[in-house]
Design an enzyme around this catalytic site. Structure first.
Site, PDB file in Angstrom:
ATOM      1  N   GLU A 122       0.833  -1.210   0.000  1.00 43.73           N
ATOM      2  CA  GLU A 122       0.000   0.000   0.000  1.00 43.73           C
ATOM      3  C   GLU A 122       0.866   1.256   0.000  1.00 43.73           C
ATOM      4  OE1 GLU A 122      -2.745   1.416  -0.256  1.00 43.73           O
ATOM      5  OE2 GLU A 122      -4.409   0.033   0.150  1.00 43.73           O
ATOM      6  N   ASN A 149     -10.483   5.610   1.877  1.00 49.10           N
ATOM      7  CA  ASN A 149      -9.493   5.363   0.830  1.00 49.10           C
ATOM      8  C   ASN A 149      -9.491   6.492  -0.191  1.00 49.10           C
ATOM      9  OD1 ASN A 149      -7.550   3.254   0.340  1.00 49.10           O
ATOM     10  ND2 ASN A 149      -9.184   1.766   0.676  1.00 49.10           N
ATOM     11  N   ASP A 196      -9.970   1.748  -4.464  1.00 49.20           N
ATOM     12  CA  ASP A 196      -8.974   1.718  -3.399  1.00 49.20           C
ATOM     13  C   ASP A 196      -8.160   3.003  -3.487  1.00 49.20           C
ATOM     14  OD1 ASP A 196      -7.021   0.886  -1.464  1.00 49.20           O
ATOM     15  OD2 ASP A 196      -7.409  -1.203  -1.964  1.00 49.20           O
TER      16      ASP A 196
END
Length: 295
Positions: free
Chosen positions: A15, A146, A202
């Site tokens: 991430e 997100n 995302d």
């Protein structure tokens, strides 16, 4: 498009890729792997910083090193020595909640939303780290925060709730640090059994033309939207679960893509062997240098 492997170590939940324009390196985190990673695309040198709490989001610190938003709060990571120093404790119950996606605004504030892990209530929150102090920006109406990104002029903020498959666009006052007048930017199909299901939004980034790029988790693709919400481009990926993107290289035309392997089916991993790795591709429109956190 020619998609390459930038780093072939499999991340559990890769991430928050972050390009450092002065060091000319890419940083990112492996949340469930409890690590921050750094790699120099020129030399290939890679360094890993072990964390004792899940690292979730990164920001460049104006005086050097990084700010890391972890489950247990905000810390400063000295990337030369590896030393970690607390900035602020987590403002929530760490048994059920952790930080997730984050971005620094034009005034140097670090915005980071949370993920409510039971997932049964929309009670996630948005927090702002400003000059070492944490404030709550808003609460509720989301479960997994997100997709934070700011328009080039700093007058708009994008935000996604992955759980409800939506992206919102806010008017943003950079001077006051206030987001208001929310508008629905995109709403994706929530029926995973539908033939139209293409994943859920995302992490994201905005390029120099003001277009919003979004990684579609479970959708094996990236989407690029104009500021008005028109779909401009779709990029198919060799991973099912891309998580976030960042523009990098000296011309900001390399798009780095993190991905997740945690809890993915073995059949999927066999079919898509790059699952969990960090990918890269060249794009026509460059990105922008990220703002830095001002302590």
């Amino acid at each position: 498009m020619n998609i390459e492997v930038f780093h072939d170590q499999t991340m559990q939940v890769g991430e928050c890729p972050l390009w450092h324009p002065h060091e000319l390196v890419l940083y990112w985190v492996d949340i469930d792997g409890f690590a921050v990673h750094r790699k120099d695309p020129g030399s290939g040198a890679h360094r890993q910083y072990a964390m004792d709490s899940e690292p979730c989001a990164l920001a460049i610190h104006a005086t050097g090193g990084l700010v890391v938003a972890r489950r247990d709060g905000f810390v400063h990571l000295d990337t030369a020595s590896g030393a970690v120093t607390q900035i602020a404790a987590a403002p929530y119950d760490t048994a059920t909640t952790r930080f997730n996606d984050g971005r620094v605004d034009p005034a140097g504030r670090f915005w980071v939303g949370t993920r409510y892990e039971p997932g049964d209530q929309p009670v996630a929150e948005m927090f702002v780290l400003e000059r070492g102090k944490v404030q709550r920006a808003w609460s509720g109406n989301m479960t997994n925060s997100n997709g934070l990104a700011f328009a080039p002029g700093g007058d708009a903020m994008y935000h996604a709730d992955t759980t409800s498959h939506r992206i919102d666009r806010y008017d943003f006052d950079a001077l006051a640090g206030k987001a208001c007048h929310v508008l629905r930017f995109q709403q994706f199909d929530t029926d995973k059994q539908s033939a139209n299901y293409g994943g859920r939004p995302d992490g994201a980034a905005v390029d120099s033309e003001g277009a919003y790029w979004c990684a579609m988790f479970e959708g094996a693709r990236l989407l690029r939207f104009s500021a008005a919400g028109k779909l401009l481009q779709e990029v198919a990926l060799p991973v099912q679960c891309p998580t976030m993107i960042a523009f990098g290289a000296d011309d900001l035309r390399t798009l780095y893509i993190t991905s997740a392997s945690h809890k993915r089916p073995q059949a999927e991993k066999a079919r898509l062997p790059l699952t969990g790795q960090v990918l890269a591709l060249r794009v026509d429109v460059p990105g922008r240098v990220e703002h830095v956190y001002e302590p």
